[in-house]
Write an enzyme that holds these catalytic residues in place. Structure first.
Site, PDB file in Angstrom:
ATOM      1  N   GLY A 151     104.145  35.676   8.569  1.00  0.00           N
ATOM      2  CA  GLY A 151     105.235  34.507   8.899  1.00  0.00           C
ATOM      3  C   GLY A 151     106.140  34.185   8.057  1.00  0.00           C
ATOM      4  O   GLY A 151     107.281  34.084   8.305  1.00  0.00           O
ATOM      5  N   CYS A 152     105.807  33.969   6.664  1.00  0.00           N
ATOM      6  CA  CYS A 152     106.730  33.219   5.720  1.00  0.00           C
ATOM      7  C   CYS A 152     107.676  34.439   5.228  1.00  0.00           C
ATOM      8  O   CYS A 152     108.682  34.177   5.029  1.00  0.00           O
ATOM      9  CB  CYS A 152     105.678  32.812   4.651  1.00  0.00           C
TER      10      CYS A 152
END
Length: 148
Positions: A38-39
Site C-alpha cells: 500500500g505504501c
C-alpha cells in the site's frame, strides 16, 4: 471554516536535507512503512503526479518512522522525486496525531494511520484526510491543491 495551525518543526529527510515546515504549500503524507504494497502504491501515485503538484506550486513530503537509510533505498528504488522525512521518535507523527492502535492479524499494534495534510506557508492546515484508502487518493489531493 476553522483552520488549525501547525507547530513549526524541522526534521531529518533523505538527500541529507533538513526539512522545515511551514514553508510554501506542502502536501505532507504519513504512511506506515517503506516497501510495503500500500505504501509503495501511494508513493508511486504521488510520484506519477509530481509534475502536476509542482505546476500547482506544491511540494510533496512523505513521513514514516523508517530510518533515513530505509527511506533513501525506498526513494531510489521507486524513483521518488520528493524527500521522505524519517520520524523514528514519532515527533512529527505526534504533532499531527497520526499514531493509532490498529488491528493486525488479530493483534492490536500501534502504528501510523495513513493520513495526508495540505499546509500553506503560514502553517495552516487547509485540508486533511485520515484513515484513507490509497486508490485515487493522490488524484483527490491534486484536485484540491489545484483548486487553491
Amino acid at each position: 471554516m476553522d483552520t488549525t495551525r501547525i507547530t513549526p518543526f524541522t526534521a531529518a529527510a533523505t538527500s541529507g536535507e533538513s526539512i522545515t515546515l511551514p514553508q510554501g504549500l506542502t502536501v505532507l503524507y504519513f504512511y506506515p512503512k517503506d516497501n510495503t504494497p500500500g505504501c509503495t502504491n501511494e508513493a508511486m501515485a504521488f510520484r506519477d503526479l509530481h509534475p502536476q503538484f509542482l505546476a500547482a506550486s506544491a511540494r510533496i513530503l512523505g513521513v514514516s518512522r523508517d530510518s533515513l537509510k530505509s527511506h533513501e533505498n525506498f526513494r531510489v528504488k521507486h524513483e521518488l522525486p520528493f524527500e521522505l522525512i524519517s520520524d523514528p521518535d514519532e515527533t512529527v507523527c505526534n504533532l499531527f496525531g497520526v499514531m493509532k492502535l490498529k488491528n493486525m492479524y488479530g493483534k492490536q499494534v500501534r502504528g501510523i494511520e495513513r493520513s495526508t495534510f495540505v499546509i500553506n506557508s503560514d502553517g495552516d492546515i487547509l485540508r486533511e484526510w485520515r484513515g484513507l484508502k490509497v486508490p485515487g487518493h493522490a488524484e483527490e489531493v491534486l484536485t484540491f491543491v489545484k483548486s487553491l
